[in-house]
Each structure stands twice: as structure tokens, then as C-alpha cells.
Design a protein around this motif. Structure first.
Motif, PDB file in Angstrom:
ATOM      1  N   GLN A  85     102.816  75.879  26.696  1.00  0.00           N
ATOM      2  CA  GLN A  85     101.996  76.820  25.932  1.00  0.00           C
ATOM      3  C   GLN A  85     102.451  78.258  26.152  1.00  0.00           C
ATOM      4  OE1 GLN A  85      97.800  76.130  26.783  1.00  0.00           O
ATOM      5  NE2 GLN A  85      97.649  74.827  24.973  1.00  0.00           N
ATOM      6  N   GLY A  86     102.828  78.579  27.370  1.00  0.00           N
ATOM      7  CA  GLY A  86     103.319  79.923  27.641  1.00  0.00           C
ATOM      8  C   GLY A  86     104.631  80.190  26.929  1.00  0.00           C
ATOM      9  N   ARG A  87     105.504  79.226  26.918  1.00  0.00           N
ATOM     10  CA  ARG A  87     106.791  79.375  26.236  1.00  0.00           C
ATOM     11  C   ARG A  87     106.580  79.520  24.729  1.00  0.00           C
ATOM     12  NH1 ARG A  87     110.870  77.722  29.817  1.00  0.00           N
ATOM     13  NH2 ARG A  87     112.309  77.211  28.134  1.00  0.00           N
ATOM     14  N   ARG A  88     105.616  78.768  24.206  1.00  0.00           N
ATOM     15  CA  ARG A  88     105.321  78.857  22.771  1.00  0.00           C
ATOM     16  C   ARG A  88     104.770  80.241  22.422  1.00  0.00           C
ATOM     17  NH1 ARG A  88     101.609  75.081  22.410  1.00  0.00           N
ATOM     18  NH2 ARG A  88     103.208  73.480  22.572  1.00  0.00           N
ATOM     19  N   LEU A  89     103.946  80.791  23.306  1.00  0.00           N
ATOM     20  CA  LEU A  89     103.399  82.125  23.060  1.00  0.00           C
ATOM     21  C   LEU A  89     104.518  83.162  22.997  1.00  0.00           C
ATOM     22  CD1 LEU A  89     101.010  84.126  22.829  1.00  0.00           C
ATOM     23  CD2 LEU A  89     101.009  84.232  25.340  1.00  0.00           C
ATOM     24  N   ILE A  90     105.450  83.094  23.933  1.00  0.00           N
ATOM     25  CA  ILE A  90     106.560  84.048  23.931  1.00  0.00           C
ATOM     26  C   ILE A  90     107.371  83.916  22.644  1.00  0.00           C
ATOM     27  CG2 ILE A  90     108.734  84.661  25.058  1.00  0.00           C
ATOM     28  CD1 ILE A  90     106.198  85.634  26.484  1.00  0.00           C
ATOM     29  N   THR A  91     107.652  82.699  22.233  1.00  0.00           N
ATOM     30  CA  THR A  91     108.406  82.499  20.996  1.00  0.00           C
ATOM     31  C   THR A  91     107.657  83.080  19.802  1.00  0.00           C
ATOM     32  OG1 THR A  91     109.400  80.473  21.867  1.00  0.00           O
ATOM     33  CG2 THR A  91     109.453  80.775  19.481  1.00  0.00           C
ATOM     34  N   THR A  92     106.364  82.801  19.726  1.00  0.00           N
ATOM     35  CA  THR A  92     105.561  83.242  18.585  1.00  0.00           C
ATOM     36  C   THR A  92     105.472  84.758  18.498  1.00  0.00           C
ATOM     37  OG1 THR A  92     104.232  81.222  18.683  1.00  0.00           O
ATOM     38  CG2 THR A  92     103.273  83.102  17.529  1.00  0.00           C
ATOM     39  N   VAL A  93     105.293  85.408  19.633  1.00  0.00           N
ATOM     40  CA  VAL A  93     105.123  86.864  19.635  1.00  0.00           C
ATOM     41  C   VAL A  93     106.464  87.585  19.539  1.00  0.00           C
ATOM     42  CG1 VAL A  93     104.318  88.835  20.994  1.00  0.00           C
ATOM     43  CG2 VAL A  93     102.942  86.755  20.875  1.00  0.00           C
ATOM     44  N   TYR A  94     107.431  87.139  20.313  1.00  0.00           N
ATOM     45  CA  TYR A  94     108.701  87.864  20.372  1.00  0.00           C
ATOM     46  C   TYR A  94     109.545  87.689  19.118  1.00  0.00           C
ATOM     47  CZ  TYR A  94     108.496  89.804  25.063  1.00  0.00           C
ATOM     48  OH  TYR A  94     108.184  90.571  26.154  1.00  0.00           O
ATOM     49  N   CYS A  95     109.252  86.682  18.300  1.00  0.00           N
ATOM     50  CA  CYS A  95     110.037  86.514  17.081  1.00  0.00           C
ATOM     51  C   CYS A  95     109.631  87.506  15.993  1.00  0.00           C
ATOM     52  CB  CYS A  95     109.922  85.081  16.553  1.00  0.00           C
ATOM     53  SG  CYS A  95     108.368  84.686  15.716  1.00  0.00           S
ATOM     54  N   GLU A  96     108.497  88.160  16.160  1.00  0.00           N
ATOM     55  CA  GLU A  96     108.051  89.127  15.162  1.00  0.00           C
ATOM     56  C   GLU A  96     108.953  90.360  15.172  1.00  0.00           C
ATOM     57  OE1 GLU A  96     104.071  89.993  16.288  1.00  0.00           O
ATOM     58  OE2 GLU A  96     103.283  88.029  15.677  1.00  0.00           O
ATOM     59  N   ALA A  97     109.043  91.013  14.031  1.00  0.00           N
ATOM     60  CA  ALA A  97     109.792  92.265  13.981  1.00  0.00           C
ATOM     61  C   ALA A  97     109.091  93.287  14.867  1.00  0.00           C
ATOM     62  CB  ALA A  97     109.867  92.778  12.548  1.00  0.00           C
ATOM     63  N   PRO A  98     109.809  93.960  15.754  1.00  0.00           N
ATOM     64  CA  PRO A  98     109.169  94.911  16.669  1.00  0.00           C
ATOM     65  C   PRO A  98     108.386  95.977  15.918  1.00  0.00           C
ATOM     66  CG  PRO A  98     111.430  94.484  17.341  1.00  0.00           C
ATOM     67  CD  PRO A  98     111.261  93.846  16.000  1.00  0.00           C
ATOM     68  N   ALA A  99     107.239  96.335  16.491  1.00  0.00           N
ATOM     69  CA  ALA A  99     106.354  97.307  15.849  1.00  0.00           C
ATOM     70  C   ALA A  99     106.697  98.740  16.213  1.00  0.00           C
ATOM     71  CB  ALA A  99     104.906  97.008  16.233  1.00  0.00           C
ATOM     72  N   SER A 100     107.550  98.937  17.209  1.00  0.00           N
ATOM     73  CA  SER A 100     107.913 100.290  17.633  1.00  0.00           C
ATOM     74  C   SER A 100     109.266 100.240  18.323  1.00  0.00           C
ATOM     75  CB  SER A 100     106.860 100.856  18.596  1.00  0.00           C
ATOM     76  OG  SER A 100     106.905 100.166  19.838  1.00  0.00           O
ATOM     77  N   PRO A 101     109.958 101.374  18.407  1.00  0.00           N
ATOM     78  CA  PRO A 101     111.232 101.394  19.136  1.00  0.00           C
ATOM     79  C   PRO A 101     111.077 100.960  20.593  1.00  0.00           C
ATOM     80  CG  PRO A 101     111.035 103.349  17.770  1.00  0.00           C
ATOM     81  CD  PRO A 101     109.704 102.661  17.709  1.00  0.00           C
ATOM     82  N   ALA A 102     110.001 101.405  21.248  1.00  0.00           N
ATOM     83  CA  ALA A 102     109.798 101.030  22.654  1.00  0.00           C
ATOM     84  C   ALA A 102     109.612  99.528  22.790  1.00  0.00           C
ATOM     85  CB  ALA A 102     108.590 101.774  23.225  1.00  0.00           C
ATOM     86  N   GLN A 103     108.891  98.930  21.855  1.00  0.00           N
ATOM     87  CA  GLN A 103     108.692  97.483  21.893  1.00  0.00           C
ATOM     88  C   GLN A 103     110.009  96.751  21.646  1.00  0.00           C
ATOM     89  OE1 GLN A 103     106.572  94.847  18.792  1.00  0.00           O
ATOM     90  NE2 GLN A 103     104.916  95.471  20.169  1.00  0.00           N
TER      91      GLN A 103
END
Length: 290
Positions: free
Chosen positions: A166-184
């Protein structure tokens, strides 16, 4: 109105219907009087914090991961909620955050995140925003940390989230999004590159999901970054987008067959790889086109 009253109002706001920053109203504001009562909240307030943590676990689909956690939720989430509600008084609010204990359990981690993450877009004071991020390791991990919160975010990733599907799935789901800011973008790109050797398949999962679910958003960022790489090149603008693709660019050199074996990879990723290599070359030449 006491600090406990303020915190309870923010907790109720945090528990309200999920919505993005554009649809959710600003958190309620209040006073921070009698802050000592935040350390020993009444039972009904503790119950509200527990409910908030459980809701956060369900929303993030971490319910199985947290099910074995037996340590109770502490008072930290209440302190964070009070700080959010008292944000019009930046100094007292920041001091309230300073009193937040390090999360002792995954329940604490989830409760802290449920308070801090939706509130951050409404925090105008950068010092207070930084302290809130530093106090909430899951928020720092999924968004981006200030320097002081990097170690805790990385520990949460390595010691907790990566140990469970579940933790690995969360990272995949969130990190695959286009970054919302340069810092992100810089933060996520750095972590993906760090994981490239030890968690290669997870890193490829992230990029594959990005190309399947958020293709146009990523390509739009790449196009805007490339526009800035004229003469003179605007490396400050292009670098964060390029660095998000760094891990994939390096995998493309070392494990091209493995990438091509993924049905969702396609060829769109090459735009990100080319951007990274162009920025890499410009940096090596001191910012001047060859």
C-alpha cells in the motif's frame, strides 16, 4: 475562544468533505489563548483526532499498513490544528508548532498529514508553512520538505512506506503526477534518482504511470521548459522539470530494454529524457549552448 476551541474547529474542517485547494474553503481562524490545555485534550477531542487519522488512512488507502499499529494518537495533531487556526498570529502559531512532538506512530503521521496538507495553501507566512511541513513527515514526503524535514521524510519512505504494497502504491500514485511547483519537482526527482538503484522497478512504475495517466500535463511542462532554453537559456526554470526526468534518463542509458518492455512506456518519455540531457549539457558548459 481558547486554543482548544480553535483546534477543534480546524479538526472539523480537516475532516470535512475532501476537495482540492481550489474547492475547499480556508480553514477557520481563532485565538490561541490557554495553549497549555492542548497538551491534555478532553476525551471527545482525542476521539476526533483518532477519527481524522482513520479517515486519512482510508483516503490514502493505507488502512492495511496501519492496521498493525497499536500506539495511540498523541496530542500533536491538535497542536498543529491550533497553529493552523491561529495563523493570523504567525509568531504564537509558529511557537505552537515548535511544541509538536515527533510523530510516535503511523497514526500520528496520518493525523498530522490530515491537518497540515489541506491547510498549507492557506498559510501565507513562509516561516509558519515551513514549520508545519517539517512537523508532518508525510506531507513533506508527498509534497516537498523544507531542509529541516528531509531526513524524517526519507526515513518514513524507506522504513515504512516501501515495506508495504500500500505504501509503494501511494508513492506511485502521487509521484506520477505532474509536479505542482519547481520545489516539488526537484524533491521528487531527487528521490526517484536516489531510488533508481535499490528500487528500480518502483521508479519505472512511477514513470510508466506518469506516461499513462498524466501524459499531457508532463509534456506541457516539458514544452514550457524547452521554450526557456534559448539564448541565453533560462536554466533556473528548466532545471526542476528536467531533474524530474533524471532517473528515467539514466535508466534509459543503462536499462533501455527493461523500459521498452513496459507496455505503458511508449515513446513520449523521450521528450523528458532529451530535456534532461540538454540541461545537463548546458550545465556542463556553464549555461552556454554548444
Amino acid at each position: 475562544m481558547t486554543a482548544v476551541d480553535t483546534a477543534v474547529r480546524v479538526l472539523l474542517w480537516s475532516t470535512a468533505a475532501d476537495g482540492g485547494a481550489d474547492t475547499r474553503p480556508a480553514p477557520p481562524e481563532g485565538e490561541l489563548t490557554d495553549p497549555q490545555h492542548l497538551a491534555v485534550p478532553p476525551p471527545d477531542v482525542v476521539t476526533a483526532v483518532v477519527r481524522l487519522a482513520a479517515r486519512s488512512a482510508a483516503r490514502l488507502r493505507l488502512d492495511a499498513l496501519v492496521s498493525g499499529e497499536r500506539r495511540p494518537v498523541g496530542a500533536g495533531a491538535l497542536l498543529l490544528a491550533a497553529a493552523v487556526g491561529g495563523r493570523a498570529q504567525p509568531h504564537p502559531a509558529a511557537e505552537t508548532v515548535r511544541a509538536v512532538p515527533t510523530a510516535r506512530s503511523l497514526w500520528d503521521v496520518l493525523a498530522y498529514h490530515a491537518v497540515v496538507a489541506p491547510a498549507l495553501p492557506h498559510i501565507g507566512d513562509p516561516v509558519l508553512a515551513g514549520r508545519l511541513r517539517a512537523a508532518s513527515p508525510l506531507t513533506a514526503l508527498l509534497d516537498r520538505p523544507d531542509t529541516v524535514g528531509e531526513a524524517a521524510a526519507e526515513l518514513l519512505l524507506e522504513d515504512v512506506l516501501l515495506t508495504h504494497p500500500q505504501g509503494r502504491r501511494l508513492i506511485t500514485t502521487v509521484y506520477c503526477e505532474a509536479p505542482a511547483s519547481p520545489a516539488q519537482a526537484l524533491w521528487r526527482g531527487r528521490l526517484l534518482d536516489q531510488l533508481r538503484m535499490s528500487e528500480r522497478e518502483l521508479v519505472i512504475d512511477v514513470y510508466e504511470a506518469a506516461l499513462l495517466r498524466h501524459t499531457e500535463a508532463h509534456l506541457s511542462l516539458i514544452r514550457r521548459a524547452r521554450v526557456g532554453l534559448t539564448v541565453p537559456p533560462d536554466l533556473a526554470t528548466a532545471r526542476p522539470v528536467a531533474y524530474w526526468w533524471a532517473a528515467l534518463a539514466r535508466l534509459e542509458r543503462s536499462h533501455r530494454r527493461r523500459l521498452r518492455a513496459r507496455s505503458g512506456i511508449g515513446t513520449d518519455y523521450l521528450a523528458g529524457v532529451r530535456l534532461y540531457r540538454q540541461v545537463e549539457q548546458l550545465e556542463a558548459s556553464g549555461g552556454s549552448p554548444a
